[in-house]
Design an enzyme around this catalytic site. Structure first.
Site, PDB file in Angstrom:
ATOM      1  N   THR A  14       0.832  -1.212   0.000  1.00 19.24           N
ATOM      2  CA  THR A  14       0.000   0.000   0.000  1.00 19.24           C
ATOM      3  C   THR A  14       0.864   1.258   0.000  1.00 19.24           C
ATOM      4  O   THR A  14       0.687   2.150  -0.832  1.00 19.24           O
ATOM      5  CB  THR A  14      -0.904  -0.008   1.257  1.00 19.24           C
ATOM      6  OG1 THR A  14      -1.637  -1.229   1.269  1.00 19.24           O
ATOM      7  CG2 THR A  14      -1.865   1.149   1.259  1.00 19.24           C
ATOM      8  N   LYS A 105       6.135   1.841  12.700  1.00 14.08           N
ATOM      9  CA  LYS A 105       5.957   2.292  14.095  1.00 14.08           C
ATOM     10  C   LYS A 105       6.284   1.200  15.095  1.00 14.08           C
ATOM     11  O   LYS A 105       6.817   1.472  16.165  1.00 14.08           O
ATOM     12  CB  LYS A 105       4.544   2.837  14.337  1.00 14.08           C
ATOM     13  CG  LYS A 105       3.407   1.887  13.963  1.00 14.08           C
ATOM     14  CD  LYS A 105       2.817   2.227  12.628  1.00 14.08           C
ATOM     15  CE  LYS A 105       2.096   1.064  12.015  1.00 14.08           C
ATOM     16  NZ  LYS A 105       0.875   1.447  11.341  1.00 14.08           N
ATOM     17  N   GLU A 129       8.728   9.954   9.731  1.00 12.45           N
ATOM     18  CA  GLU A 129       7.515  10.773   9.855  1.00 12.45           C
ATOM     19  C   GLU A 129       6.251   9.944   9.636  1.00 12.45           C
ATOM     20  O   GLU A 129       5.243  10.111  10.320  1.00 12.45           O
ATOM     21  CB  GLU A 129       7.561  11.925   8.824  1.00 12.45           C
ATOM     22  CG  GLU A 129       6.352  12.827   8.817  1.00 12.45           C
ATOM     23  CD  GLU A 129       6.133  13.533  10.142  1.00 12.45           C
ATOM     24  OE1 GLU A 129       6.884  14.445  10.451  1.00 12.45           O
ATOM     25  OE2 GLU A 129       5.183  13.152  10.887  1.00 12.45           O
ATOM     26  N   VAL A 132       3.823   7.856  12.403  1.00  9.87           N
ATOM     27  CA  VAL A 132       2.757   8.379  13.284  1.00  9.87           C
ATOM     28  C   VAL A 132       1.777   9.213  12.473  1.00  9.87           C
ATOM     29  O   VAL A 132       2.170  10.160  11.788  1.00  9.87           O
ATOM     30  CB  VAL A 132       3.354   9.258  14.417  1.00  9.87           C
ATOM     31  CG1 VAL A 132       2.243   9.814  15.308  1.00  9.87           C
ATOM     32  CG2 VAL A 132       4.349   8.468  15.247  1.00  9.87           C
ATOM     33  N   ILE A 136      -0.109  13.183   8.314  1.00  7.45           N
ATOM     34  CA  ILE A 136       0.033  14.423   9.104  1.00  7.45           C
ATOM     35  C   ILE A 136       1.510  14.578   9.487  1.00  7.45           C
ATOM     36  O   ILE A 136       2.071  13.681  10.109  1.00  7.45           O
ATOM     37  CB  ILE A 136      -0.809  14.390  10.403  1.00  7.45           C
ATOM     38  CG1 ILE A 136      -2.265  14.019  10.116  1.00  7.45           C
ATOM     39  CG2 ILE A 136      -0.719  15.726  11.133  1.00  7.45           C
ATOM     40  CD1 ILE A 136      -3.126  13.870  11.374  1.00  7.45           C
ATOM     41  N   GLU A 190      -3.590  -2.780   9.428  1.00  2.00           N
ATOM     42  CA  GLU A 190      -2.350  -3.538   9.301  1.00  2.00           C
ATOM     43  C   GLU A 190      -2.663  -4.876   8.631  1.00  2.00           C
ATOM     44  O   GLU A 190      -3.818  -5.319   8.636  1.00  2.00           O
ATOM     45  CB  GLU A 190      -1.760  -3.808  10.694  1.00  2.00           C
ATOM     46  CG  GLU A 190      -1.428  -2.552  11.476  1.00  2.00           C
ATOM     47  CD  GLU A 190      -0.444  -1.662  10.746  1.00  2.00           C
ATOM     48  OE1 GLU A 190       0.685  -2.094  10.500  1.00  2.00           O
ATOM     49  OE2 GLU A 190      -0.804  -0.520  10.411  1.00  2.00           O
ATOM     50  N   LYS A 205       2.503   4.483  18.473  1.00  2.00           N
ATOM     51  CA  LYS A 205       2.587   5.877  18.021  1.00  2.00           C
ATOM     52  C   LYS A 205       2.738   6.829  19.206  1.00  2.00           C
ATOM     53  O   LYS A 205       3.437   7.840  19.103  1.00  2.00           O
ATOM     54  CB  LYS A 205       1.354   6.209  17.181  1.00  2.00           C
ATOM     55  CG  LYS A 205       1.371   5.455  15.846  1.00  2.00           C
ATOM     56  CD  LYS A 205       0.021   5.426  15.185  1.00  2.00           C
ATOM     57  CE  LYS A 205       0.074   4.713  13.847  1.00  2.00           C
ATOM     58  NZ  LYS A 205      -1.252   4.378  13.323  1.00  2.00           N
TER      59      LYS A 205
END
Ligand code: HSE
Length: 416
Positions: A14, A105, A129, A132, A136, A190, A205
């Site tokens: 994905t 994560k 980045e 989490v 965003i 997941e 996270k």
């Protein structure tokens, strides 16, 4: 001639396919921001036959060594997920002086300090980045945007799958199972969605957010986390009648020199911004001394949003090997006696024990701001909204109430 840096991908699912798409489609902008071309050259996949389309754009390999030992590859994106072999692969890549970007994560929350040290020793970048809140840029916001401000709390919705399930169940009256299946089809969950529904993904996270907000290294075993499996429609409805929405919230709060972290369903005012965060969207509310409350909202899962965070990291890593986070401050974990919030307490009580429950509330210094009695086929319910109370008092009350036959559910109430 414009310099080019070669990029490899570990995984082409994905997120990996989204990264490839952005790198190919947005080359002109990426060149300006990176100061060089970022050229995707190899992708490690298990089964090349499944990636015929991508094979026209990138060389598919099944042997990790073809990436590890390729001296031309400077940057590697790890989007396979899971702890192993991702940890071993990333360690070897860092030692081979290749910068690594990961969305993993589980791995960063479990082995972050060790991998960060390895990256620093080898003078390469390690950025994450996308680990989490998907699309965003919350880690960049914390590390740059709040670099000089004292953060007091980060709280929010950091798992897209469970937020999607809660939204579909409450707004479309979908069953838990169908909503989860849909979240899987849309690429939010997941590969094994256990960590999503049990709150562990959100807990990972919160470990990473706690490091960026407070400088403190913790592990998921250091704090309580729970998911949405035990959430009852009775409580969703009661909360709504009281003017609240139930969300799966992660909280990391500085209390004096201590840190309180938790992931659990919690009540937020129905007219608050967090209550409006629906489906796979995430939001993180940052409270800080100088800036007050800042809300970061956006897609928390999905191919292109998560890929956007990966590509931003790739561009940053092509320019600098500086550590992703520079803040260290080891806070100890807060005792439940110093964590104070109002609570929603929902109990099924044998009618004869209701007076005993009322006196137990008083014994544990729990003051009710609102009490409702509701009878249905499950029995006699008492639904209480408390004044702010120490978590320890609530835990003690719960134990005592259960000893006299009550079934007790408690959720924190978080005013924004
Ligand atoms: N399964 C995760 C979620 C993906 O639903 O939030 C993004 O980390």
């Amino acid at each position: 001639m414009m310099q080019a840096k070669k990029v490899a991908l570990l995984g082409l699912g994905t997120v990996g396919s989204g990264v490839l798409q952005i790198l190919i489609n947005n080359q002109a902008k990426i060149v300006q921001n990176a100061g060089c071309q970022l050229v995707p050259v190899k992708a490690l996949v298990r089964n090349p036959a499944k990636h015929k389309e991508a094979a026209r754009q990138i060389k598919l390999v099944t042997d990790f060594d073809e990436i590890l030992h390729d001296p031309e590859i400077e940057l590697v994106v790890e989007v396979m997920g899971g702890l192993h072999p991702a940890k071993e692969f990333i360690s070897q890549l860092l030692q081979a002086k290749k910068s690594v970007i990961t969305a993993n994560k589980d791995l960063i929350a479990s082995c972050g300090p060790e991998l960060v040290k390895l990256a620093e020793e080898n003078q390469v970048a390690l950025r994450y980045e996308a680990s989490v809140a998907g699309g965003i840029p919350i880690l960049n916001a914390l590390t740059h945007g709040f670099a000089g401000d004292e953060i007091t709390q980060v709280a929010g919705i950091v798992n897209g799958t469970t937020n999607y399930i809660l939204t579909q169940m409450s707004q479309q009256h979908m069953s838990f199972a169908s909503a989860l299946e849909q979240a899987q089809k849309l690429g939010f969950a997941e590969a094994d969605p256990t960590n999503d529904v049990t709150g562990k993904d959100a807990a990972f996270k919160m470990v990473i957010l706690s490091k960026f907000a407070f400088g403190t290294d913790i592990k998921v075993t250091d704090f309580h986390y729970e998911g949405i499996q035990k959430l009852q429609s009775f409580d969703v409805e009661q909360a709504a009648q009281l003017g609240y929405t139930i969300k799966l919230l992660g909280i990391s709060r500085k209390i004096g020199a201590q840190l309180f972290v938790e992931v659990a369903p919690a009540l937020v005012p129905a007219n608050s911004q967090l209550a409006q965060v629906d489906n796979e969207y995430n939001a993180v509310a940052v409270q800080s001394e100088a800036a007050g409350t800042s809300l970061f909202y956006g897609p928390g899962a999905g191919s292109l949003p998560t890929a956007n965070s990966v590509v931003s990291d790739l561009i940053a890593a092509s320019r600098t090997q500086q550590p992703f986070n520079l803040y260290n401050c080891q806070l100890s974990l807060a005792a439940p006696s110093s964590v104070i919030d109002p609570y929603y307490v929902s109990m099924i009580v044998p009618v004869t024990t209701a007076p005993a429950i009322v006196s137990l509330l008083a014994q544990h210094q729990i003051k009710a701001a609102d009490v409702q009695a509701v009878d249905d086929q499950a029995g006699h319910h008492l639904v209480i909204q408390t004044e702010p109370v120490a978590q320890q008092s609530l835990v003690n009350f719960k134990q005592a109430a259960e000893q006299v036959g009550a079934q007790v559910t408690t959720y924190r109430i978080l005013a924004e």
